[in-house]
Motif scaffolding. Structure first.
Motif, PDB file in Angstrom:
ATOM      1  N   ARG A   1       0.826  -1.209   0.000  1.00 62.47           N
ATOM      2  CA  ARG A   1       0.000   0.000   0.000  1.00 62.47           C
ATOM      3  C   ARG A   1       0.860   1.259   0.000  1.00 62.47           C
ATOM      4  N   GLU A   2       1.960   1.226   0.718  1.00 60.28           N
ATOM      5  CA  GLU A   2       2.858   2.379   0.737  1.00 60.28           C
ATOM      6  C   GLU A   2       3.372   2.692  -0.662  1.00 60.28           C
ATOM      7  N   LEU A   3       3.736   1.658  -1.388  1.00 58.87           N
ATOM      8  CA  LEU A   3       4.230   1.863  -2.746  1.00 58.87           C
ATOM      9  C   LEU A   3       3.134   2.373  -3.670  1.00 58.87           C
ATOM     10  N   THR A   4       1.981   1.720  -3.668  1.00 57.14           N
ATOM     11  CA  THR A   4       0.912   2.131  -4.583  1.00 57.14           C
ATOM     12  C   THR A   4       0.399   3.528  -4.256  1.00 57.14           C
ATOM     13  N   ASP A   5       0.366   3.886  -2.986  1.00 58.49           N
ATOM     14  CA  ASP A   5      -0.048   5.242  -2.608  1.00 58.49           C
ATOM     15  C   ASP A   5       0.945   6.279  -3.117  1.00 58.49           C
ATOM     16  N   ALA A   6       2.223   5.965  -3.010  1.00 54.15           N
ATOM     17  CA  ALA A   6       3.253   6.903  -3.473  1.00 54.15           C
ATOM     18  C   ALA A   6       3.179   7.099  -4.977  1.00 54.15           C
ATOM     19  N   VAL A   7       2.993   6.022  -5.704  1.00 56.48           N
ATOM     20  CA  VAL A   7       2.930   6.105  -7.166  1.00 56.48           C
ATOM     21  C   VAL A   7       1.671   6.848  -7.620  1.00 56.48           C
ATOM     22  N   ALA A   8       0.578   6.719  -6.859  1.00 53.53           N
ATOM     23  CA  ALA A   8      -0.682   7.368  -7.222  1.00 53.53           C
ATOM     24  C   ALA A   8      -0.555   8.885  -7.276  1.00 53.53           C
ATOM     25  N   THR A   9       0.371   9.447  -6.507  1.00 53.64           N
ATOM     26  CA  THR A   9       0.539  10.900  -6.469  1.00 53.64           C
ATOM     27  C   THR A   9       1.828  11.357  -7.144  1.00 53.64           C
ATOM     28  N   ALA A  10       2.556  10.438  -7.747  1.00 53.88           N
ATOM     29  CA  ALA A  10       3.845  10.766  -8.358  1.00 53.88           C
ATOM     30  C   ALA A  10       3.659  11.225  -9.799  1.00 53.88           C
ATOM     31  N   GLN A  11       4.629  11.975 -10.272  1.00 57.90           N
ATOM     32  CA  GLN A  11       4.643  12.421 -11.658  1.00 57.90           C
ATOM     33  C   GLN A  11       5.404  11.397 -12.496  1.00 57.90           C
ATOM     34  N   PRO A  12       4.770  10.827 -13.517  1.00 54.21           N
ATOM     35  CA  PRO A  12       5.480   9.829 -14.328  1.00 54.21           C
ATOM     36  C   PRO A  12       6.572  10.458 -15.166  1.00 54.21           C
ATOM     37  N   ALA A  13       7.604   9.694 -15.402  1.00 53.30           N
ATOM     38  CA  ALA A  13       8.685  10.161 -16.269  1.00 53.30           C
ATOM     39  C   ALA A  13       8.239  10.124 -17.719  1.00 53.30           C
ATOM     40  N   ASP A  14       8.782  10.990 -18.506  1.00 52.08           N
ATOM     41  CA  ASP A  14       8.532  10.980 -19.939  1.00 52.08           C
ATOM     42  C   ASP A  14       9.227   9.772 -20.558  1.00 52.08           C
ATOM     43  N   ASP A  15       8.633   9.229 -21.618  1.00 48.09           N
ATOM     44  CA  ASP A  15       9.213   8.054 -22.271  1.00 48.09           C
ATOM     45  C   ASP A  15      10.673   8.260 -22.649  1.00 48.09           C
ATOM     46  N   SER A  16      11.007   9.490 -23.066  1.00 44.06           N
ATOM     47  CA  SER A  16      12.374   9.762 -23.506  1.00 44.06           C
ATOM     48  C   SER A  16      13.369   9.715 -22.359  1.00 44.06           C
ATOM     49  N   GLU A  17      12.867   9.801 -21.121  1.00 45.86           N
ATOM     50  CA  GLU A  17      13.733   9.799 -19.950  1.00 45.86           C
ATOM     51  C   GLU A  17      14.005   8.401 -19.416  1.00 45.86           C
ATOM     52  N   VAL A  18      13.280   7.421 -19.950  1.00 43.23           N
ATOM     53  CA  VAL A  18      13.375   6.072 -19.398  1.00 43.23           C
ATOM     54  C   VAL A  18      13.827   5.100 -20.483  1.00 43.23           C
ATOM     55  N   PRO A  19      15.054   4.594 -20.419  1.00 40.65           N
ATOM     56  CA  PRO A  19      15.493   3.592 -21.395  1.00 40.65           C
ATOM     57  C   PRO A  19      14.606   2.349 -21.342  1.00 40.65           C
ATOM     58  N   HIS A  20      14.394   1.721 -22.470  1.00 44.78           N
ATOM     59  CA  HIS A  20      13.631   0.481 -22.543  1.00 44.78           C
ATOM     60  C   HIS A  20      12.197   0.690 -22.024  1.00 44.78           C
ATOM     61  N   MET A  21      11.584   1.838 -22.318  1.00 43.23           N
ATOM     62  CA  MET A  21      10.290   2.132 -21.715  1.00 43.23           C
ATOM     63  C   MET A  21       9.259   1.063 -22.050  1.00 43.23           C
ATOM     64  N   SER A  22       8.833   0.995 -23.283  1.00 47.72           N
ATOM     65  CA  SER A  22       7.874  -0.044 -23.666  1.00 47.72           C
ATOM     66  C   SER A  22       8.023  -0.431 -25.123  1.00 47.72           C
ATOM     67  N   TYR A  23       7.746   0.526 -26.011  1.00 52.20           N
ATOM     68  CA  TYR A  23       7.750   0.230 -27.440  1.00 52.20           C
ATOM     69  C   TYR A  23       8.612   1.236 -28.183  1.00 52.20           C
ATOM     70  N   PRO A  24       9.143   0.847 -29.331  1.00 52.90           N
ATOM     71  CA  PRO A  24       9.884   1.805 -30.152  1.00 52.90           C
ATOM     72  C   PRO A  24       8.955   2.928 -30.609  1.00 52.90           C
ATOM     73  N   PRO A  25       9.482   4.129 -30.829  1.00 52.17           N
ATOM     74  CA  PRO A  25       8.635   5.214 -31.337  1.00 52.17           C
ATOM     75  C   PRO A  25       8.160   4.910 -32.750  1.00 52.17           C
ATOM     76  N   SER A  26       6.984   5.417 -33.073  1.00 48.99           N
ATOM     77  CA  SER A  26       6.402   5.221 -34.408  1.00 48.99           C
ATOM     78  C   SER A  26       6.411   3.746 -34.790  1.00 48.99           C
ATOM     79  N   LEU A  27       5.822   2.938 -33.940  1.00 47.31           N
ATOM     80  CA  LEU A  27       5.807   1.494 -34.140  1.00 47.31           C
ATOM     81  C   LEU A  27       5.238   1.152 -35.513  1.00 47.31           C
ATOM     82  N   TRP A  28       5.837   0.181 -36.182  1.00 46.10           N
ATOM     83  CA  TRP A  28       5.506  -0.171 -37.548  1.00 46.10           C
ATOM     84  C   TRP A  28       4.810  -1.529 -37.583  1.00 46.10           C
TER      85      TRP A  28
END
Length: 222
Positions: A56-83
């Motif tokens: 609960r401590e973790l999920t509560d903290a994340v609920a109010t946190a600002q997410p990082a931009d995709d460009s700031e996080v290596p290996h985020m999810s998918y390549p840009p402009s997925l083909w």
């Protein structure tokens, strides 16, 4: 249950019962998955499992946190402009998912609300965060994938359900602060763990697979 059966039955579950797996079962699952192969036997994973108040401590903290931009996080999810064909596969999977819970494409608010459930581990009673030394490279990230597959198959064999989540990389600074992750480790991914709510409509999703001929061929066989 054998490996072939576990492969066929494993899927990403997004609604869980409140029943909590025992500490012994979770520890054994984490440890047994570490029998996975890794290049040079580096075993580049570090694993933290949370339940109860720490979860609960973790999920509560994340609920109010600002997410990082995709460009700031290596290996985020998918390549840009997925083909294609990958773009079409991802699109279909998303549409199939939202169809199970009757959220149309134009209901952006409801879709964002469902996306935010990632930050609750989809209601799973156990949240697992896997970390990796940030100095590790591409090959060690492959090893993390092998560990994840082993973890999920073993969970399936033991009657548990999982959902792997790259979502947690977006909040890695907050996660690392709450969990006091030692440097130089960084969040690689999370896994929701528990027992499937078999009555939940969202768990009726069965993702399809591309036909063999689309992505493989056999050469030199008689």
């Amino acid at each position: 249950m054998n490996v072939s059966q576990a492969m066929k039955e494993r899927r990403s579950v997004r609604a869980f019962q409140s029943r909590i797996p025992s500490a012994e079962d979770v520890q054994k699952l984490i440890a047994d998955a570490a029998l996975s192969a890794s290049g040079g036997n580096l075993q580049p994973w570090r694993v933290t499992a949370l339940a109860g108040e720490p979860l609960r401590e973790l999920t509560d903290a994340v609920a109010t946190a600002q997410p990082a931009d995709d460009s700031e996080v290596p290996h985020m999810s998918y390549p840009p402009s997925l083909w294609d064909p990958y773009r079409s596969r991802r699109f279909k999977n998303g549409e199939d998912l939202y169809r199970t819970i009757d959220i149309p494409r134009d209901n952006k608010a409801a879709r964002l609300e469902q996306l935010a459930r990632n930050g609750l581990f989809f209601g799973a009673p156990v949240g697992v965060i896997v970390q990796v030394d940030e100095r590790m490279g591409y090959a060690q990230w492959l090893d993390l994938g092998i560990y994840l597959q082993s973890f999920m198959l073993l969970a399936t064999e033991r009657g548990m359900a999982t959902c792997p989540q790259g979502y947690w990389r977006r909040f890695r600074d907050t996660v690392e602060q709450v969990l006091q992750v030692p440097q130089p480790y960084r969040v690689a991914y999370g896994v929701a763990l528990g027992y499937e709510d078999t009555e939940a409509p969202i768990n009726t999703l069965r993702a399809d697979r591309a036909p063999f001929e689309e992505w493989a061929d056999l050469r030199g066989f008689g």
